[in-house]
Design an enzyme around this catalytic site. Structure first.
Site, PDB file in Angstrom:
ATOM      1  N   ARG A  16       0.703  -1.214   0.003  1.00  0.00           N
ATOM      2  CA  ARG A  16       0.239  -0.045   0.004  1.00  0.00           C
ATOM      3  C   ARG A  16       1.035   1.405   0.029  1.00  0.00           C
ATOM      4  O   ARG A  16       0.363   2.442  -0.200  1.00  0.00           O
ATOM      5  CB  ARG A  16      -1.122  -0.066   1.048  1.00  0.00           C
ATOM      6  CG  ARG A  16      -2.146  -0.842   0.959  1.00  0.00           C
ATOM      7  CD  ARG A  16      -3.027  -1.175   2.233  1.00  0.00           C
ATOM      8  NE  ARG A  16      -2.271  -2.039   3.108  1.00  0.00           N
ATOM      9  CZ  ARG A  16      -2.719  -2.130   4.448  1.00  0.00           C
ATOM     10  NH1 ARG A  16      -3.690  -1.668   4.978  1.00  0.00           N
ATOM     11  NH2 ARG A  16      -1.865  -2.865   5.310  1.00  0.00           N
ATOM     12  N   LYS A  23       8.967  -0.750   2.789  1.00  0.00           N
ATOM     13  CA  LYS A  23       8.389   0.155   3.543  1.00  0.00           C
ATOM     14  C   LYS A  23       9.289   0.580   4.687  1.00  0.00           C
ATOM     15  O   LYS A  23       9.138   1.701   5.250  1.00  0.00           O
ATOM     16  CB  LYS A  23       7.024  -0.640   4.179  1.00  0.00           C
ATOM     17  CG  LYS A  23       6.304   0.093   4.956  1.00  0.00           C
ATOM     18  CD  LYS A  23       4.962  -0.334   5.410  1.00  0.00           C
ATOM     19  CE  LYS A  23       4.891  -1.409   6.204  1.00  0.00           C
ATOM     20  NZ  LYS A  23       3.399  -1.827   6.524  1.00  0.00           N
ATOM     21  N   GLN A  73      12.039 -14.771   5.056  1.00  0.00           N
ATOM     22  CA  GLN A  73      10.786 -15.490   4.967  1.00  0.00           C
ATOM     23  C   GLN A  73      10.434 -15.490   3.519  1.00  0.00           C
ATOM     24  O   GLN A  73      10.063 -14.532   2.653  1.00  0.00           O
ATOM     25  CB  GLN A  73       9.791 -14.679   5.857  1.00  0.00           C
ATOM     26  CG  GLN A  73       8.594 -15.598   5.840  1.00  0.00           C
ATOM     27  CD  GLN A  73       7.356 -14.823   6.364  1.00  0.00           C
ATOM     28  OE1 GLN A  73       7.390 -13.612   6.548  1.00  0.00           O
ATOM     29  NE2 GLN A  73       6.418 -15.446   6.703  1.00  0.00           N
ATOM     30  N   ASP A 103       7.408  -1.746  11.257  1.00  0.00           N
ATOM     31  CA  ASP A 103       6.405  -0.473  10.814  1.00  0.00           C
ATOM     32  C   ASP A 103       5.825   0.209  11.909  1.00  0.00           C
ATOM     33  O   ASP A 103       4.753   0.893  11.749  1.00  0.00           O
ATOM     34  CB  ASP A 103       5.357  -0.738   9.781  1.00  0.00           C
ATOM     35  CG  ASP A 103       4.593  -1.955  10.203  1.00  0.00           C
ATOM     36  OD1 ASP A 103       4.423  -2.334  11.378  1.00  0.00           O
ATOM     37  OD2 ASP A 103       3.297  -2.251   9.363  1.00  0.00           O
TER      38      ASP A 103
HETATM   39  C1  UD1 Z   1      -1.155  -7.739  12.835  1.00  0.00           C
HETATM   40  C2  UD1 Z   1      -1.929  -8.400  13.905  1.00  0.00           C
HETATM   41  C3  UD1 Z   1      -3.040  -7.791  14.369  1.00  0.00           C
HETATM   42  C4  UD1 Z   1      -2.840  -6.506  15.053  1.00  0.00           C
HETATM   43  C5  UD1 Z   1      -1.842  -5.653  13.925  1.00  0.00           C
HETATM   44  C6  UD1 Z   1      -1.222  -4.423  14.625  1.00  0.00           C
HETATM   45  C7  UD1 Z   1      -1.462 -10.735  13.075  1.00  0.00           C
HETATM   46  C8  UD1 Z   1      -2.035 -11.852  12.186  1.00  0.00           C
HETATM   47  N1  UD1 Z   1      -2.248  -9.542  13.310  1.00  0.00           N
HETATM   48  O1  UD1 Z   1      -2.125  -7.502  11.883  1.00  0.00           O
HETATM   49  O2  UD1 Z   1      -3.526  -8.447  15.503  1.00  0.00           O
HETATM   50  O3  UD1 Z   1      -3.781  -5.715  15.507  1.00  0.00           O
HETATM   51  O4  UD1 Z   1      -0.770  -6.282  13.391  1.00  0.00           O
HETATM   52  O5  UD1 Z   1      -0.695  -3.563  13.649  1.00  0.00           O
HETATM   53  O6  UD1 Z   1      -0.605 -10.987  13.554  1.00  0.00           O
HETATM   54  N2  UD1 Z   1       4.902  -9.839   8.276  1.00  0.00           N
HETATM   55  C9  UD1 Z   1       5.989 -10.859   8.104  1.00  0.00           C
HETATM   56  N3  UD1 Z   1       5.585 -11.791   7.351  1.00  0.00           N
HETATM   57  C10 UD1 Z   1       4.303 -12.209   7.114  1.00  0.00           C
HETATM   58  C11 UD1 Z   1       3.425 -11.404   7.481  1.00  0.00           C
HETATM   59  C12 UD1 Z   1       3.670 -10.264   8.084  1.00  0.00           C
HETATM   60  O7  UD1 Z   1       7.262 -10.487   8.517  1.00  0.00           O
HETATM   61  O8  UD1 Z   1       4.309 -13.205   6.430  1.00  0.00           O
HETATM   62  C13 UD1 Z   1       5.308  -8.666   9.208  1.00  0.00           C
HETATM   63  C14 UD1 Z   1       4.984  -7.371   8.409  1.00  0.00           C
HETATM   64  O9  UD1 Z   1       6.045  -6.925   7.745  1.00  0.00           O
HETATM   65  C15 UD1 Z   1       4.484  -6.489   9.438  1.00  0.00           C
HETATM   66  C16 UD1 Z   1       3.935  -7.348  10.851  1.00  0.00           C
HETATM   67  O10 UD1 Z   1       4.687  -8.709  10.349  1.00  0.00           O
HETATM   68  O11 UD1 Z   1       5.745  -5.999  10.093  1.00  0.00           O
HETATM   69  C17 UD1 Z   1       2.605  -7.295  10.810  1.00  0.00           C
HETATM   70  O12 UD1 Z   1       1.761  -7.767   9.566  1.00  0.00           O
HETATM   71  P1  UD1 Z   1       0.658  -7.111   9.192  1.00  0.00           P
HETATM   72  O13 UD1 Z   1       0.280  -8.034   7.896  1.00  0.00           O
HETATM   73  O14 UD1 Z   1       0.961  -5.711   8.877  1.00  0.00           O
HETATM   74  O15 UD1 Z   1      -0.362  -7.472   9.990  1.00  0.00           O
HETATM   75  P2  UD1 Z   1      -1.798  -6.750  10.326  1.00  0.00           P
HETATM   76  O16 UD1 Z   1      -2.824  -7.112   9.459  1.00  0.00           O
HETATM   77  O17 UD1 Z   1      -1.491  -5.182  10.597  1.00  0.00           O
HETATM   78 CA    CA Z   2       0.285  -3.735   9.869  1.00  0.00          CA
END
Ligand code: UD1
Ligand code: CA
Length: 419
Positions: A16, A23, A73, A103
């Protein structure tokens, strides 16, 4: 002593942001957002910090110093999978693991310290940070039982009915007992809707096992802001900027109009200095005490301003030291200069520090007087108490000796001045 290690999740694509830059390298108040999180990890006394990165994240790897571990990953299979990727480093580790997201640059160090402290004191299996917000949209909601115990975190996608209105959300900061964390990760099932393994599903597993789960609620929900868009980036910038300005004011710096002053993080300013409107102070700048800066001044990285200095309007200073009591009051540029004390830089004086290939140094010694509209072509040295006449062009390497007067274009030494 239970040791602590940190995992920083930063593999997400940041789609996004619509950017070619990852990011977590986008800057907030002059510092990449990832750096804020790395700083926190250091400040809580983390032994090792491992950053989980996505595919093709060489620029983030290059940014990280050797002090940090990284894992890739390969497929973005969710936050639980991301944590699992660090298993090789932490699986056999007896202590605790702090998990942060790359982030969330507004997190407050002391809150994170508190989480770790409480976690250890209460011997919890998991302690995590929550916030009560006006708009819980997009966040995981905290489900509690009648006694107030945390039962689960319900992700936005899966929250239905009354769950959607729950205002307490998961910020995404957790402290875990390492062994229980890695054991339970294996039990997490894929979320069918999103085809991801959610770290947050671990809470329900722990609840069923009757493990001790603790939460801390932030007093300041904006600290949990996770940045996903450029709009979010600007929001974070505004929040942090206000915080920085407030801190300076509480430390005894006058900021005449906080609305128009921009100060990056990693800036130091001494007491009783006045910052006038429309002033920009970039990262890695030091300003002494009792200075006056601005209006319309720009202090760039590497500016070192000593005590009692006056920097006036339409001025730019970059990688330059300015000694005590010196003045530079009107439209001037100093780059790569070493200016002594009690120097007067006249209106319109400029260092020509860049010759098209290299940046060169200008030394302006104590008590020198640089006339209006003069140009000093670097590398060059202006001696102690020397005078450079108005409109002069001091050529490269044509140093002006101590106590002498130089005029013209190119400048000629015409006399000695009285010492
Ligand atoms: C996540 C939380 C949510 C919380 C929110 C706060 C989960 C399932 N949900 O949601 O409960 O309220 O953060 O901001 O954890 N990332 C990886 N690998 C992946 C997916 C994500 O490294 O496969 C990292 C992203 O870069 C990011 C963080 O994990 O820094 C959170 O991932 P994101 O997809 O932003 O989760 P949210 O939907 O925001
Ligand atoms: Ca997030």
């Amino acid at each position: 002593m239970q040791e602590l290690n940190t995992i920083i999740l930063a593999a997400g694509k940041g789609t996004r942001m619509k950017s070619d830059t990852p990011k977590v390298l986008h800057q907030v108040c002059g510092k990449p957002m990832l750096q804020y999180v790395l700083d926190i990890s250091k400040s809580v006394g983390s032994l090792k910090t491992c950053v989980v990165l996505g595919h093709k994240c060489d620029s983030v790897k290059d940014f990280l110093s050797k002090d940090f571990l990284t894992v890739e990953q390969k497929k973005l299979l969710g936050t639980a999978d991301a944590v699992k990727c660090t298993e090789k480093y932490f699986k056999n580790h007896k202590g605790n693991v702090l998990i942060l997201c790359g982030d969330t640059p507004l997190l407050n160090k002391s809150v994170i310290k508190n989480i770790v402290k409480r976690h250890k004191k209460r011997e919890a299996v998991c302690t995590f940070l929550t916030a009560v917000v006006h708009n819980p949209e997009g966040y995981g909601r905290i489900i509690r039982d009648e006694s107030g115990k945390v039962v689960a975190i319900r992700e936005d996608n899966d929250a239905v009915g009354l769950e959607r209105d729950l205002a307490e959300i998961n910020v995404g900061v957790y402290c875990f007992k390492a062994q229980e964390l890695f054991k339970a990760l294996k039990e997490i099932k894929i979320n069918k809707k999103k085809k991801e393994f959610y770290l947050t599903d671990i809470i329900e597993l722990f609840y069923e096992k009757q493990f001790k789960i603790e939460t801390i609620e932030t007093e300041n929900p904006s600290e949990g802001l996770g940045i996903n868009t450029r709009e979010g980036l600007a929001e974070a910038e505004a929040i942090l900027r206000r915080k920085i300005l407030k801190r300076f004011m509480s430390d005894g710096v006058t900021i005449m109009d906080p609305q128009t002053v921009y100060i990056d993080s990693e800036v130091k300013i001494g007491r009783d200095t006045i910052i006038k409107p429309f002033t920009f102070i970039e990262k890695n700048v030091k300003v002494g005490a009792r200075c006056s800066i601005g209006p319309f001044a720009r202090l760039r990285s590497g500016a070192r301003i000593e005590d009692d200095v006056e920097i006036g309007n339409f001025t730019e200073i970059s990688r330059t030291k300015i000694g005590k009591r010196s003045m530079m009051k009107h439209f001037s540029y100093l780059g790569d200069a070493d200016v002594g004390s009690d120097v007067n830089i006249g209106a319109g004086a400029i260092t020509a520090n860049f010759d098209g290939v290299e940046k060169n140094l200008t030394k302006i010694s104590d008590g020198a007087f640089i006339g209006c509209d003069s140009i000093m072509i670097a590398p060059v040295k202006i001696g102690k108490q020397a005078i450079v006449g108005a409109g002069s062009v001091v050529s490269k390497k044509k140093n002006v000796p101590d106590y002498s007067v130089a005029v013209g274009a190119p400048a000629r030494i015409i006399s000695k001045r009285k010492a």
